[in-house]
Design an enzyme around this catalytic site. Sequence first.
Site, PDB file in Angstrom:
ATOM      1  N   LYS A 197       0.868  -1.186   0.000  1.00  0.00           N
ATOM      2  CA  LYS A 197       0.000   0.000   0.000  1.00  0.00           C
ATOM      3  C   LYS A 197       0.902   1.231   0.000  1.00  0.00           C
ATOM      4  O   LYS A 197       1.424   1.652   1.033  1.00  0.00           O
ATOM      5  CB  LYS A 197      -0.900  -0.010   1.241  1.00  0.00           C
ATOM      6  CG  LYS A 197      -1.589   1.316   1.563  1.00  0.00           C
ATOM      7  CD  LYS A 197      -2.534   1.785   0.477  1.00  0.00           C
ATOM      8  CE  LYS A 197      -3.329   3.013   0.931  1.00  0.00           C
ATOM      9  NZ  LYS A 197      -2.490   4.245   1.047  1.00  0.00           N
ATOM     10  N   GLY A 235      -4.266   1.187   4.869  1.00  0.00           N
ATOM     11  CA  GLY A 235      -3.090   0.722   5.595  1.00  0.00           C
ATOM     12  C   GLY A 235      -3.481   0.122   6.926  1.00  0.00           C
ATOM     13  O   GLY A 235      -2.940  -0.910   7.350  1.00  0.00           O
ATOM     14  N   GLU A 273       9.836   1.658  10.806  1.00  0.00           N
ATOM     15  CA  GLU A 273      10.938   2.590  10.557  1.00  0.00           C
ATOM     16  C   GLU A 273      10.310   3.972  10.592  1.00  0.00           C
ATOM     17  O   GLU A 273       9.541   4.337   9.712  1.00  0.00           O
ATOM     18  CB  GLU A 273      11.618   2.288   9.214  1.00  0.00           C
ATOM     19  CG  GLU A 273      12.967   2.978   9.054  1.00  0.00           C
ATOM     20  CD  GLU A 273      12.831   4.382   8.503  1.00  0.00           C
ATOM     21  OE1 GLU A 273      13.003   5.336   9.301  1.00  0.00           O
ATOM     22  OE2 GLU A 273      12.552   4.530   7.311  1.00  0.00           O
ATOM     23  N   CYS A 310      13.999  10.917   6.590  1.00  0.00           N
ATOM     24  CA  CYS A 310      13.991  10.701   8.041  1.00  0.00           C
ATOM     25  C   CYS A 310      15.394  10.568   8.609  1.00  0.00           C
ATOM     26  O   CYS A 310      15.618  10.852   9.788  1.00  0.00           O
ATOM     27  CB  CYS A 310      13.171   9.461   8.385  1.00  0.00           C
ATOM     28  SG  CYS A 310      13.694   7.972   7.504  1.00  0.00           S
ATOM     29  N   GLU A 409      10.552  16.497  14.339  1.00  0.00           N
ATOM     30  CA  GLU A 409      10.891  16.235  12.939  1.00  0.00           C
ATOM     31  C   GLU A 409      10.090  17.173  12.036  1.00  0.00           C
ATOM     32  O   GLU A 409       8.858  17.158  12.043  1.00  0.00           O
ATOM     33  CB  GLU A 409      10.588  14.777  12.586  1.00  0.00           C
ATOM     34  CG  GLU A 409      11.053  14.401  11.192  1.00  0.00           C
ATOM     35  CD  GLU A 409      10.862  12.916  10.901  1.00  0.00           C
ATOM     36  OE1 GLU A 409      11.804  12.286  10.389  1.00  0.00           O
ATOM     37  OE2 GLU A 409       9.762  12.401  11.183  1.00  0.00           O
TER      38      GLU A 409
END
Length: 505
Positions: A197, A235, A273, A310, A409
């Site tokens: 997906k 998902g 991850e 990332c 982030e």
Amino acid sequence: MTRTRTQDPAESLIRPGPAENTKLLIDGELVDASSGKTFATVDPSTGMPLGLAADAGPEDMDAAIAAARRAFDTTDWARDHVLRARCLRALRDRLQSHIEELREVTIAEAGAPAFFTTGPQLEGPVSDLGYFADLAESYQWETELGTARPMGILTRRALLREPVGVVGAVTPWNFPHQINLAKVGPALAAGNTVVLKPAPDTPWCAALVAKIAAEEAGFPAGVFNVVTSSDHALGAQLATDPRVDLVSFTGSTDTGRAVMAAASESLKKVFLELGGKSAFIVLDDLDAGALASACATAAFTVSTHAGQGCALTTRLLVPRARLEEAVTATADVMGGLAPGDPADPGTICGPLISERQRARVEEYLRLAVEEGGTVVCGGGRPAGKDEGFYIEPTLIAGLDNSSRTAREEIFGPVLVILPHDGDEDAVRIANDSPYGLSGAVWGEDPGRIDRVVRGVRTGTLSVNGGIWYSADVPFGGYKQSGIGREMGVSGFEEYLETKAVAYPA
């Protein structure tokens, strides 16, 4: 595909070219969404629609999961190592034969700078499929433990490594080919079947790979399925469906928590991850030239692909006594990395993926000033670029590591420069983060470098410009940067179970 720039949304028809495929790949067939729905994919360099992708619904995901379950349970795919290696090599070879089509789609849809597609944005992960094909053939699937007398009974013991089963792979938009193939390659090589997906922002990248796999690579029906959709809930469907044995997810830490919670209902295995806020540490034993080189590298790194990675180092830690020198050296480089059309071979910093993502980055830039920071260079939309989702590479000074700008982030070309008071303090600041994904260390003394490397709690580290990205190097993080490793033998083994078997000796 002609990347025509236009101000008129009415002209946003599908452009002719290699990415016209809008199909799902389910049970070996390229099919439309059962509802007939489609959704638009957008060129982030212009803000204009490129065309349409099949917009799957829950019933399509259900069909893909059923196909993957059936292929795993009723065929020899899980046991035929030679077949798996042959199919993966065929996929690698056929993708390489279509590499220019794939490059054009990747630049147009992901906004990936053209130079980056010769490495981790495209050509690298395609080539890496060969590593996993080789591993399928060379891996030690059975290990003899020898004989023993447990409870007085002479017994021969063996360990068998077997595929987990059906793998649901949920992937983001920033490195679509690298992340898609880093999941699909080892999962298939290990003998699993896969439902992929991909992110709604980059459906064409996945759809073109699916088309090539279906028509040219020889995979048995149901082994590899690709379901594009604008609905993020698909998902979650992979995470909750009991027919799926493992979910491999790359994305934000918040979404990773939700995936883990959803998967807990059926206690399926989870690979995550997630986010990063990695530190680029400069030690005080560098001379002026080496310090300038380190700062230039930090500036270049965070500006590449508009900072949408990332593992990019987004905190630059420099000796306090040399802060002004480091700020000047970094700004001199960042100020020259003007955002540009990703199709231009000289572009380093392309667009952000969407208007939504640009608004997020702009909010952090406002926050940095509110927190007391100074915008040394950049800080806004580039002049003369009214089309597309561009932000200038930006250097922020004057903050400490407690600020949100330094801790959260951002996923944009934003670098926060922070002073440290020696090696131990640099390690402390680097570790003062909920994340632990990547990092860098620059210095002269090998002993000091080694102490810093061993002190920083992170999954990957670059020393003086060394490159850790490779098919055989495991990638993943500590703390809230994730669970497990991708790539390498460690990443391959994420997709395996261990079975112990005892025989009478």
